[in-house]
Design a protein around this motif. Sequence first.
Motif, PDB file in Angstrom:
ATOM      1  N   VAL A 297      35.428  53.502  43.583  1.00 17.95           N
ATOM      2  CA  VAL A 297      36.047  54.720  43.044  1.00 17.95           C
ATOM      3  C   VAL A 297      35.065  55.894  43.153  1.00 17.95           C
ATOM      4  N   GLU A 298      33.797  55.643  42.871  1.00 17.63           N
ATOM      5  CA  GLU A 298      32.802  56.723  42.978  1.00 17.63           C
ATOM      6  C   GLU A 298      32.717  57.259  44.406  1.00 17.63           C
ATOM      7  N   GLU A 299      32.803  56.342  45.376  1.00 17.47           N
ATOM      8  CA  GLU A 299      32.759  56.782  46.781  1.00 17.47           C
ATOM      9  C   GLU A 299      33.959  57.683  47.103  1.00 17.47           C
ATOM     10  N   ALA A 300      35.116  57.344  46.536  1.00 17.17           N
ATOM     11  CA  ALA A 300      36.326  58.152  46.770  1.00 17.17           C
ATOM     12  C   ALA A 300      36.196  59.534  46.126  1.00 17.17           C
ATOM     13  N   LEU A 301      35.680  59.562  44.919  1.00 11.91           N
ATOM     14  CA  LEU A 301      35.517  60.850  44.216  1.00 11.91           C
ATOM     15  C   LEU A 301      34.551  61.742  44.992  1.00 11.91           C
ATOM     16  N   GLU A 302      33.482  61.131  45.510  1.00 12.74           N
ATOM     17  CA  GLU A 302      32.498  61.895  46.293  1.00 12.74           C
ATOM     18  C   GLU A 302      33.160  62.545  47.517  1.00 12.74           C
ATOM     19  N   ALA A 303      34.197  61.885  48.037  1.00  8.73           N
ATOM     20  CA  ALA A 303      34.879  62.394  49.230  1.00  8.73           C
ATOM     21  C   ALA A 303      35.951  63.424  48.878  1.00  8.73           C
ATOM     22  N   GLY A 304      36.074  63.763  47.590  1.00  9.97           N
ATOM     23  CA  GLY A 304      37.041  64.795  47.187  1.00  9.97           C
ATOM     24  C   GLY A 304      38.438  64.257  46.902  1.00  9.97           C
ATOM     25  N   ILE A 305      38.546  62.920  46.811  1.00  7.87           N
ATOM     26  CA  ILE A 305      39.846  62.302  46.523  1.00  7.87           C
ATOM     27  C   ILE A 305      40.041  62.272  45.006  1.00  7.87           C
ATOM     28  N   ASP A 306      41.233  62.659  44.536  1.00  4.41           N
ATOM     29  CA  ASP A 306      41.407  62.700  43.077  1.00  4.41           C
ATOM     30  C   ASP A 306      42.689  62.019  42.594  1.00  4.41           C
ATOM     31  N   GLN A 307      43.410  61.367  43.499  1.00  4.82           N
ATOM     32  CA  GLN A 307      44.603  60.624  43.074  1.00  4.82           C
ATOM     33  C   GLN A 307      44.429  59.179  43.523  1.00  4.82           C
ATOM     34  N   ILE A 308      44.384  58.296  42.539  1.00  4.24           N
ATOM     35  CA  ILE A 308      43.966  56.920  42.798  1.00  4.24           C
ATOM     36  C   ILE A 308      45.066  55.947  42.415  1.00  4.24           C
ATOM     37  N   MET A 309      45.319  54.990  43.286  1.00  2.17           N
ATOM     38  CA  MET A 309      46.237  53.916  42.904  1.00  2.17           C
ATOM     39  C   MET A 309      45.584  52.568  43.128  1.00  2.17           C
ATOM     40  N   LEU A 310      45.668  51.732  42.119  1.00  2.00           N
ATOM     41  CA  LEU A 310      45.207  50.352  42.244  1.00  2.00           C
ATOM     42  C   LEU A 310      46.430  49.453  42.383  1.00  2.00           C
ATOM     43  N   VAL A 311      46.473  48.689  43.455  1.00  2.00           N
ATOM     44  CA  VAL A 311      47.553  47.713  43.617  1.00  2.00           C
ATOM     45  C   VAL A 311      47.024  46.403  43.040  1.00  2.00           C
ATOM     46  N   THR A 312      47.497  46.061  41.875  1.00  2.00           N
ATOM     47  CA  THR A 312      46.928  44.946  41.114  1.00  2.00           C
ATOM     48  C   THR A 312      47.850  43.714  41.156  1.00  2.00           C
ATOM     49  N   GLY A 313      47.432  42.701  40.456  1.00  4.35           N
ATOM     50  CA  GLY A 313      48.252  41.502  40.324  1.00  4.35           C
ATOM     51  C   GLY A 313      48.069  40.973  38.907  1.00  4.35           C
ATOM     52  N   ARG A 314      48.566  39.782  38.662  1.00  5.14           N
ATOM     53  CA  ARG A 314      48.370  39.202  37.331  1.00  5.14           C
ATOM     54  C   ARG A 314      46.873  39.010  37.049  1.00  5.14           C
ATOM     55  N   ASN A 315      46.507  39.069  35.802  1.00  6.17           N
ATOM     56  CA  ASN A 315      45.100  38.888  35.370  1.00  6.17           C
ATOM     57  C   ASN A 315      44.156  40.000  35.837  1.00  6.17           C
ATOM     58  N   LYS A 316      44.689  41.178  36.087  1.00 11.87           N
ATOM     59  CA  LYS A 316      43.829  42.264  36.557  1.00 11.87           C
ATOM     60  C   LYS A 316      43.742  43.404  35.546  1.00 11.87           C
ATOM     61  N   GLN A 317      44.330  43.194  34.342  1.00  8.00           N
ATOM     62  CA  GLN A 317      44.435  44.290  33.370  1.00  8.00           C
ATOM     63  C   GLN A 317      43.094  44.869  32.952  1.00  8.00           C
ATOM     64  N   VAL A 318      42.059  44.047  33.021  1.00 10.93           N
ATOM     65  CA  VAL A 318      40.755  44.495  32.555  1.00 10.93           C
ATOM     66  C   VAL A 318      40.251  45.700  33.366  1.00 10.93           C
ATOM     67  N   MET A 319      40.771  45.853  34.582  1.00  7.72           N
ATOM     68  CA  MET A 319      40.373  47.032  35.371  1.00  7.72           C
ATOM     69  C   MET A 319      40.939  48.308  34.754  1.00  7.72           C
ATOM     70  N   GLU A 320      42.134  48.207  34.183  1.00  9.99           N
ATOM     71  CA  GLU A 320      42.692  49.384  33.493  1.00  9.99           C
ATOM     72  C   GLU A 320      41.808  49.743  32.308  1.00  9.99           C
ATOM     73  N   ASP A 321      41.327  48.732  31.607  1.00 12.66           N
ATOM     74  CA  ASP A 321      40.440  48.996  30.463  1.00 12.66           C
ATOM     75  C   ASP A 321      39.140  49.654  30.916  1.00 12.66           C
ATOM     76  N   HIS A 322      38.681  49.277  32.095  1.00 11.15           N
ATOM     77  CA  HIS A 322      37.412  49.835  32.581  1.00 11.15           C
ATOM     78  C   HIS A 322      37.511  51.352  32.785  1.00 11.15           C
ATOM     79  N   PHE A 323      38.707  51.824  33.121  1.00 17.52           N
ATOM     80  CA  PHE A 323      38.878  53.263  33.369  1.00 17.52           C
ATOM     81  C   PHE A 323      39.487  53.969  32.155  1.00 17.52           C
ATOM     82  N   ASP A 324      39.330  53.384  30.985  1.00 15.89           N
ATOM     83  CA  ASP A 324      39.896  53.959  29.756  1.00 15.89           C
ATOM     84  C   ASP A 324      38.802  54.024  28.684  1.00 15.89           C
ATOM     85  N   HIS A 325      39.116  54.686  27.571  1.00 19.69           N
ATOM     86  CA  HIS A 325      38.184  54.695  26.445  1.00 19.69           C
ATOM     87  C   HIS A 325      38.020  53.272  25.897  1.00 19.69           C
TER      88      HIS A 325
END
Length: 288
Positions: A43-71
């Motif tokens: 994600v940091e590499e994408a932000l450095e490139a000026g990208i600001d709209q991000i989509m994660l294509v997830t599956g079951r058991n991947k919810q912890v990634m949402e927590d990582h990008f939240d408070h």
Amino acid sequence: MTKPIKKIVFPVAGLGTRFLPATKAIPKEMLPVLDKPLIQYAVEEALEAGIDQIMLVTGRNKQVMEDHFDHAYELEKILQEKGKAEALEISRSMLLPEGSISYVRQMRPRGLGHAIWCARHFVNGDPFAVSLPDDLIKGKPGTLKQMIEAYNEVGGNFVATMDVAREDTSKYGVITPGARNGNMIEVKGLVEKPHPEDAPSTEAVVGRYILQPEVMDHLAAKEIGAGGEIQLTDAMAKLIGEQPFHALNFEGTRFDCGSKIGWLTANIAMASEDPSLAARLKEAIGQL
Ligand code: G1P
């Protein structure tokens, strides 16, 4: 005029079987290299490139990634109370402007091409980037930034490539190269995981792409390719001849963090560049 790249899709639904049991309950994209999970580097590499709209294509058991990008309110409150300002700042470093990250579920593991197709409504007719977080690339500037700079010159589609040993072509998408201009190579053909004797070159695709939205039309056909999966490589191959298609032999070092050796090497490479760790790491390795 090329349309700017503002969107990126991260396919992160994979099972991470090569890292079991570590990845039984946590996603492989959350494996840390030093102190940051793989998804954060990507994600940091994408932000450095000026990208600001991000989509994660997830599956079951991947919810912890949402927590990582939240408070993490409880953690933040405790760090605040204890006056741990630096830790607090680090824990908040991945809080992007609200609405910047969306998530969609790939409900069945049908291949990389299918995962990208799951992001079609997000892509919604715009050119977009794709990044596979398993491929950690150390480079200055980051690979996506290098690709976007090249894209701004010639438009169309891009894959990042590197020269690999011929015996390794069966692990990658491989291009049929055309004219070269510096580190930009015209792509005349693309094939997924060819046997070494059939590979059209040793210029192999690593997990960074810039794609025109028409790739979604080809993915919609859901043709089954190598390994019985819907392959992104096959859909991209159909764009060749219809649109400009280039490879960028990027500058940087790529670590295949989906493999144990790649992940270990990435950790050592990152630690060797950290002045607070480098000397002690060398000493510790010397004692093994
Ligand atoms: C995927 C792509 C392949 C590419 C590789 C880069 O394969 O299908 O074309 O070369 O990523 O890491 P995977 O490694 O998911 O099998």
